[in-house]
Design a protein around this motif. Sequence first.
Motif, PDB file in Angstrom:
ATOM      1  N   VAL A   1      11.860  12.757   3.097  1.00  0.00           N
ATOM      2  CA  VAL A   1      10.630  12.231   2.951  1.00  0.00           C
ATOM      3  C   VAL A   1      10.231  12.881   1.272  1.00  0.00           C
ATOM      4  O   VAL A   1       9.387  11.312   0.709  1.00  0.00           O
ATOM      5  N   SER A   2      11.116  13.381   0.635  1.00  0.00           N
ATOM      6  CA  SER A   2      10.957  13.132  -1.060  1.00  0.00           C
ATOM      7  C   SER A   2      11.629  12.048  -1.353  1.00  0.00           C
ATOM      8  O   SER A   2      10.355  11.278  -2.490  1.00  0.00           O
ATOM      9  N   ARG A   3      12.733  11.467  -1.515  1.00  0.00           N
ATOM     10  CA  ARG A   3      12.134   9.633  -1.196  1.00  0.00           C
ATOM     11  C   ARG A   3      11.787   8.765  -1.497  1.00  0.00           C
ATOM     12  O   ARG A   3      11.116   8.378  -2.646  1.00  0.00           O
ATOM     13  N   LEU A   4      10.340   9.139  -0.324  1.00  0.00           N
ATOM     14  CA  LEU A   4       9.486   7.819   0.141  1.00  0.00           C
ATOM     15  C   LEU A   4       7.801   8.507  -0.281  1.00  0.00           C
ATOM     16  O   LEU A   4       7.614   8.139  -1.113  1.00  0.00           O
TER      17      LEU A   4
ATOM     18  N   ILE B   1       6.655   5.221  -3.152  1.00  0.00           N
ATOM     19  CA  ILE B   1       5.132   5.557  -2.249  1.00  0.00           C
ATOM     20  C   ILE B   1       4.358   5.263  -4.025  1.00  0.00           C
ATOM     21  O   ILE B   1       3.128   4.584  -4.188  1.00  0.00           O
ATOM     22  N   GLY B   2       5.113   6.737  -4.114  1.00  0.00           N
ATOM     23  CA  GLY B   2       3.847   7.210  -5.383  1.00  0.00           C
ATOM     24  C   GLY B   2       4.664   5.858  -6.341  1.00  0.00           C
ATOM     25  O   GLY B   2       3.136   5.975  -7.811  1.00  0.00           O
ATOM     26  N   GLU B   3       5.084   5.485  -7.029  1.00  0.00           N
ATOM     27  CA  GLU B   3       5.173   3.846  -8.042  1.00  0.00           C
ATOM     28  C   GLU B   3       4.776   2.753  -7.220  1.00  0.00           C
ATOM     29  O   GLU B   3       4.280   2.434  -9.309  1.00  0.00           O
ATOM     30  N   VAL B   4       4.643   2.680  -6.112  1.00  0.00           N
ATOM     31  CA  VAL B   4       4.236   1.723  -6.326  1.00  0.00           C
ATOM     32  C   VAL B   4       2.248   1.901  -6.328  1.00  0.00           C
ATOM     33  O   VAL B   4       1.328   0.985  -6.803  1.00  0.00           O
ATOM     34  N   ASN B   5       1.629   3.465  -5.782  1.00  0.00           N
ATOM     35  CA  ASN B   5       0.449   3.111  -5.638  1.00  0.00           C
ATOM     36  C   ASN B   5       0.392   4.527  -5.633  1.00  0.00           C
ATOM     37  O   ASN B   5       0.548   5.390  -5.245  1.00  0.00           O
TER      38      ASN B   5
ATOM     39  N   LEU C   1       3.471  -7.108  -1.453  1.00  0.00           N
ATOM     40  CA  LEU C   1       3.652  -5.673  -1.589  1.00  0.00           C
ATOM     41  C   LEU C   1       3.252  -4.430  -1.080  1.00  0.00           C
ATOM     42  O   LEU C   1       3.111  -3.445  -0.556  1.00  0.00           O
ATOM     43  N   SER C   2       1.692  -4.578  -0.396  1.00  0.00           N
ATOM     44  CA  SER C   2       0.897  -4.570  -0.051  1.00  0.00           C
ATOM     45  C   SER C   2       2.049  -3.928   1.557  1.00  0.00           C
ATOM     46  O   SER C   2       1.944  -2.926   1.540  1.00  0.00           O
ATOM     47  N   THR C   3       1.923  -5.151   2.355  1.00  0.00           N
ATOM     48  CA  THR C   3       2.172  -5.249   3.392  1.00  0.00           C
ATOM     49  C   THR C   3       3.778  -4.342   3.153  1.00  0.00           C
ATOM     50  O   THR C   3       4.524  -3.120   3.758  1.00  0.00           O
TER      51      THR C   3
END
Length: 119
Positions: free
Chosen positions: A62-65, A69-73, A14-16
């Motif tokens: 950009v919005s999707r990324l 990313i916000g969901e994971v971290n 997940l970190s990778t």
Amino acid sequence: MGLLTKTTFRACRLSTHTTQLRYLLSTENQILKGLAEMVEHADDEQLKQAFQSHRQETEVHVSRLNKLIGEVNNDVDDKKDPILTAIAGSGKNITKETDSGPIRDAGLIATAQKLSITR
């Protein structure tokens, strides 16, 4: 039993993946910034429209990324890619070193193609 537990292994993966997404976010942000400048400096109206259309698509990326990313971290910071930064800088050089017109437009198109390839 192995050295890594399943939970530890998943956390490492997940970190990778998160790191890779951050590089991709940086790429998209740099492309977004570059496209804004290309719209401003392009001479041909159709070329301006093409850059603007590409910019709108990139804003969605950009919005999707950011969401992913916000969901994971909780930290949605991006990681700069030095190669892409250099390519984007070449577009700035083109606008500084050439007058408005077809030669500048050709240089902007070449820069946009380089950016798309590195994606």
